[in-house]
Design a protein around this motif. Structure first.
Motif, PDB file in Angstrom:
ATOM      1  N   GLU A   1       0.835  -1.207   0.000  1.00 61.12           N
ATOM      2  CA  GLU A   1       0.000   0.000   0.000  1.00 61.12           C
ATOM      3  C   GLU A   1       0.866   1.252   0.000  1.00 61.12           C
ATOM      4  O   GLU A   1       0.578   2.228  -0.712  1.00 61.12           O
ATOM      5  CB  GLU A   1      -0.931  -0.017   1.210  1.00 61.12           C
TER       6      GLU A   1
ATOM      7  N   ARG B   1      -1.238  -1.669  -9.821  1.00 57.75           N
ATOM      8  CA  ARG B   1      -1.873  -2.462  -8.747  1.00 57.75           C
ATOM      9  C   ARG B   1      -2.726  -3.586  -9.328  1.00 57.75           C
ATOM     10  O   ARG B   1      -2.646  -4.743  -8.887  1.00 57.75           O
ATOM     11  CB  ARG B   1      -2.729  -1.550  -7.864  1.00 57.75           C
ATOM     12  N   LYS B   2      -3.555  -3.247 -10.321  1.00 57.67           N
ATOM     13  CA  LYS B   2      -4.428  -4.251 -10.940  1.00 57.67           C
ATOM     14  C   LYS B   2      -3.623  -5.369 -11.590  1.00 57.67           C
ATOM     15  O   LYS B   2      -3.998  -6.545 -11.517  1.00 57.67           O
ATOM     16  CB  LYS B   2      -5.333  -3.584 -11.973  1.00 57.67           C
TER      17      LYS B   2
ATOM     18  N   GLU C   1      -2.387  -7.596  -8.805  1.00 52.71           N
ATOM     19  CA  GLU C   1      -3.488  -8.388  -8.252  1.00 52.71           C
ATOM     20  C   GLU C   1      -3.881  -9.530  -9.194  1.00 52.71           C
ATOM     21  O   GLU C   1      -4.184 -10.632  -8.745  1.00 52.71           O
ATOM     22  CB  GLU C   1      -4.687  -7.472  -7.987  1.00 52.71           C
TER      23      GLU C   1
ATOM     24  N   LYS D   1      -4.242 -11.807  -5.311  1.00 54.63           N
ATOM     25  CA  LYS D   1      -4.450 -11.191  -3.993  1.00 54.63           C
ATOM     26  C   LYS D   1      -4.716  -9.700  -4.137  1.00 54.63           C
ATOM     27  O   LYS D   1      -4.122  -9.045  -4.989  1.00 54.63           O
ATOM     28  CB  LYS D   1      -3.205 -11.380  -3.109  1.00 54.63           C
ATOM     29  N   ARG D   2      -5.600  -9.186  -3.279  1.00 55.68           N
ATOM     30  CA  ARG D   2      -5.865  -7.745  -3.270  1.00 55.68           C
ATOM     31  C   ARG D   2      -4.755  -7.017  -2.519  1.00 55.68           C
ATOM     32  O   ARG D   2      -4.248  -7.505  -1.509  1.00 55.68           O
ATOM     33  CB  ARG D   2      -7.210  -7.449  -2.602  1.00 55.68           C
TER      34      ARG D   2
ATOM     35  N   SER E   1      -5.513  -4.118   2.200  1.00 57.37           N
ATOM     36  CA  SER E   1      -5.606  -5.171   3.210  1.00 57.37           C
ATOM     37  C   SER E   1      -6.135  -4.626   4.530  1.00 57.37           C
ATOM     38  O   SER E   1      -5.999  -3.433   4.832  1.00 57.37           O
ATOM     39  CB  SER E   1      -4.212  -5.766   3.428  1.00 57.37           C
TER      40      SER E   1
END
Length: 275
Positions: free
Chosen positions: A204, A245-246, A249, A254-255, A258
């Motif tokens: 993040e 990010r996408k 993922e 995994k996202r 969190s």
């Protein structure tokens, strides 16, 4: 109220800790320097007289909750040591120089940091270390702070002034980067008033940095001027981080966003230590 009040020549100056430094009530400072019966009107007059100060007022002053004379907590315009020094320049008062010396004493650490910014970085690192953050996390957080400061400096140059404008631009980057608003992000982590970035995990933090670094670069390349053009650049910068990010993922399943945060991990450590 204890340390939340400092006294200058018999006058009480309310203060509060914010971002690891003292912030002082602007109306209390003005009253102490001028003996004005109506500090709010005096502040209005100096802002009218000093147009440069007025243009930066939204960045110098921040509404913070401090105790009012009636014992209730209310939002009051506050400024840090550096901001108060700037305000004092607009107040013709024989008390100005003694007040500067007093302020230098009560806000000594911040004054040192103005002269040597590296001291502020060292103190911030020490605070995170004392709270139990890992060295790797602290390095990312400090890098993120530096990237954030570079971005806000760029916004200042481009006539983004008001605190609310900074909040909107930051939210634009975050929404594009993470696919959710900062408010929703905080809810996922179970946060209320806590600083979201202080509770981010490594990924993040990395995507926050990427979004803000990309926004700085796009803002410069597009030569964005004012709030609306900066908002467009902020959205594009956030989209850069959002695409990355996408992609991650999709490849990991995994996202990135969190529930993990410092509060829960520190509580887990305490439970382990008690066993």
């Amino acid at each position: 109220m204890g340390k939340s009040i400092a006294v200058f020549k018999g006058k009480e100056i309310r203060r509060t800790l914010y971002k690891n430094e003292w912030w002082f009530s602007v109306s209390d400072v003005v009253e102490a320097l001028t003996d004005s019966a109506d500090p709010k009107q005096y502040i209005k007059k100096i802002r009218q007289r000093d147009t440069e100060l007025n243009s930066y007022w939204g960045t110098i002053c921040t509404p913070l909750e401090i105790m009012a004379p009636d014992g209730k907590t209310r939002e009051t315009n506050c400024a840090n040591t550096e901001g108060v020094f700037r305000i004092i320049q607009s107040i013709p008062s024989p008390k100005a120089e003694p007040f500067k010396r007093w302020l230098a004493k009560v806000g000594y650490e911040r004054v040192q940091e103005i002269e040597d910014p590296e001291l502020g970085s060292k103190r911030t690192r020490a605070l995170y270390k004392a709270k139990g953050y890992s060295d790797d996390w602290i390095e990312k957080r400090m890098r993120g702070i530096a990237i954030r400061e570079e971005l806000t400096d760029e916004w200042k140059k481009r006539d983004v002034r008001e605190k609310r404008e900074y909040e909107i631009l930051t939210a634009e980057i975050a929404k594009a980067a993470f696919g959710i608003t900062p408010g929703k992000h905080k809810k996922i982590k179970g946060l209320k008033r806590e600083n979201l970035r202080d509770h981010m995990n490594d990924l993040e933090l990395i995507f926050s940095m990427l979004g803000e670094a990309a926004t700085t670069e796009i803002t410069r390349v597009d030569d964005a001027k004012g709030f609306h053009e900066s908002k467009h650049a902020a959205r594009k910068g956030g989209e850069v981080a959002g695409k990355a990010r996408k992609d991650l993922e999709q490849k990991t399943g995994k996202r990135v966003v969190s529930r993990e945060n410092y509060l829960t991990t520190s509580e887990s450590r305490k439970k382990i230590e008690r066993k």
